[in-house]
Scaffold this motif. Structure first.
Motif, PDB file in Angstrom:
ATOM      1  N   ASP A   1      -5.244  -3.434  -0.112  1.00 24.84           N
ATOM      2  CA  ASP A   1      -6.674  -3.693   0.063  1.00 24.84           C
ATOM      3  C   ASP A   1      -7.455  -2.380  -0.083  1.00 24.84           C
ATOM      4  O   ASP A   1      -8.600  -2.307   0.339  1.00 24.84           O
TER       5      ASP A   1
ATOM      6  N   SER B   1       0.810  -1.227   0.000  1.00 26.44           N
ATOM      7  CA  SER B   1       0.000   0.000   0.000  1.00 26.44           C
ATOM      8  C   SER B   1       0.844   1.278   0.000  1.00 26.44           C
ATOM      9  O   SER B   1       1.584   1.535  -0.940  1.00 26.44           O
TER      10      SER B   1
ATOM     11  N   ASP C   1      -1.490  -6.395   3.952  1.00 28.56           N
ATOM     12  CA  ASP C   1      -0.854  -6.042   2.678  1.00 28.56           C
ATOM     13  C   ASP C   1       0.618  -6.468   2.647  1.00 28.56           C
ATOM     14  O   ASP C   1       1.113  -6.977   1.639  1.00 28.56           O
TER      15      ASP C   1
ATOM     16  N   ASP D   1      -7.262   0.562   1.276  1.00 29.38           N
ATOM     17  CA  ASP D   1      -7.693   1.409   2.391  1.00 29.38           C
ATOM     18  C   ASP D   1      -6.774   2.605   2.633  1.00 29.38           C
ATOM     19  O   ASP D   1      -7.138   3.508   3.364  1.00 29.38           O
TER      20      ASP D   1
HETATM   21 MG   LIG Z   1      -4.311  -1.690   3.597  1.00 27.19          MG
END
Ligand SMILES: [Mg+2]
Ligand SMILES: Nc1ncnc2c1ncn2[C@@H]1O[C@H](COP(=O)(O)OP(=O)(O)OP(=O)(O)O)[C@@H](O)[C@H]1O
Ligand SMILES: Nc1nc2c(c(=O)[nH]1)N=C(CO)CN2
Length: 230
Positions: free
Chosen positions: A96, A77, A158, A98
């Motif tokens: 993911d 990320s 991640d 976020d």
């Molecule tokens: Mg994440």
């Protein structure tokens, strides 16, 4: 990793967090519907290469040189943005969605392959952000059973998923940068996730027969039911 090997560990994670398997499966199926099959041959070669696995700990910027010295860099990320800001090219990113999805969507349009992960708590983010990625550079992943073109390489957060992906691609030595398991600034849920990341890396190094320096001094506390053993 074959799903039957991952499944007992996955079940433990679900139980620990109270996450539902059916929700993960719904997210996986939605990601399948939103994406195209990804050709793993489109990735740069990892076979036998030294790979830097970059986590998003605050220590990452200070370790960028270690990443630069590796043959390949795989980033979790926001670690991708930190490395890019340090002038280091990322070969694959793992997310993911976020953290900084707009950065990763832009990176994919500029040529960086991104493994996008579906789970029961990110369906809204999938709906919002998947269309912003370049179709041919989005590698869809799940933590549930793989179906259609959605793959499961093993791993949960991640960062540890990045390590499992590098392993699945045949990586040689793995070097960890930007990992701080005892980060005092993370909240309770994140700390629990980091503890799972640590256990999963311990499992991975055992399977690979390798010693990850990042785990030195920590192995005593790390116990995991491995391949059916409790
Ligand atoms: Mg994440
Ligand atoms: N001190 C740290 N703080 C944050 N991430 C860390 C740290 N040390 C290692 N990491 C790794 O870097 C990754 C950073 O990604 P990110 O912050 O998006 O977390 P995540 O796994 O998606 O979890 P969540 O999204 O639930 O916070 C983590 O998944 C973790 O594996
Ligand atoms: N269901 C669910 N799965 C996850 C979650 C999460 O919050 N919920 N967070 C993860 C690490 O980012 C990985 N997997």
């Amino acid at each position: 990793m074959e799903f039957h090997v991952w499944e007992p560990v996955y079940e433990r994670i679900l139980a620990d967090f109270g996450f539902g398997r059916a929700a993960d499966e719904r997210a996986r199926d939605r990601l399948a519907a939103l994406t195209e099959p990804f050709d793993l041959d489109a990735l740069p070669a990892f076979e036998g290469r030294t790979v830097a696995v970059a986590g998003a700990a605050p220590t990452l910027a200070g370790e960028a040189e270690t990443a630069a010295a590796a043959d390949r860099v795989i980033a979790a990320s926001s670690a991708a943005a930190t490395l890019r800001d340090a002038g280091i090219e990322v070969d694959v990113a793992v997310t993911d969605l976020d953290g900084v999805p707009e950065h990763l969507a832009a990176a994919s349009r500029e040529g960086v392959p991104v493994a996008v992960h579906a789970h029961g708590d990110n369906v809204d983010a999938l709906e919002e952000w998947v269309p912003a990625f370049a179709d041919e550079r989005l590698l869809p992943t799940t933590q549930a059973a793989p179906t259609a073109h959605v793959r499961n390489f093993g791993g949960f957060t991640d960062g540890d998923r990045a390590a499992f992906l590098a392993d699945a691609l045949g990586a040689g030595e793995l070097r960890f940068v930007g990992w701080q398991f005892d980060d005092p600034d993370v909240g309770e849920l994140k700390a629990r996730k980091l503890h799972w990341a640590e256990r999963l890396l311990y499992w991975l190094e055992t399977r690979r027969g390798e010693r990850f320096v990042v785990l030195d001094g920590r192995r005593e506390e790390l116990r995991l039911p491995v391949e059916g053993r409790r």
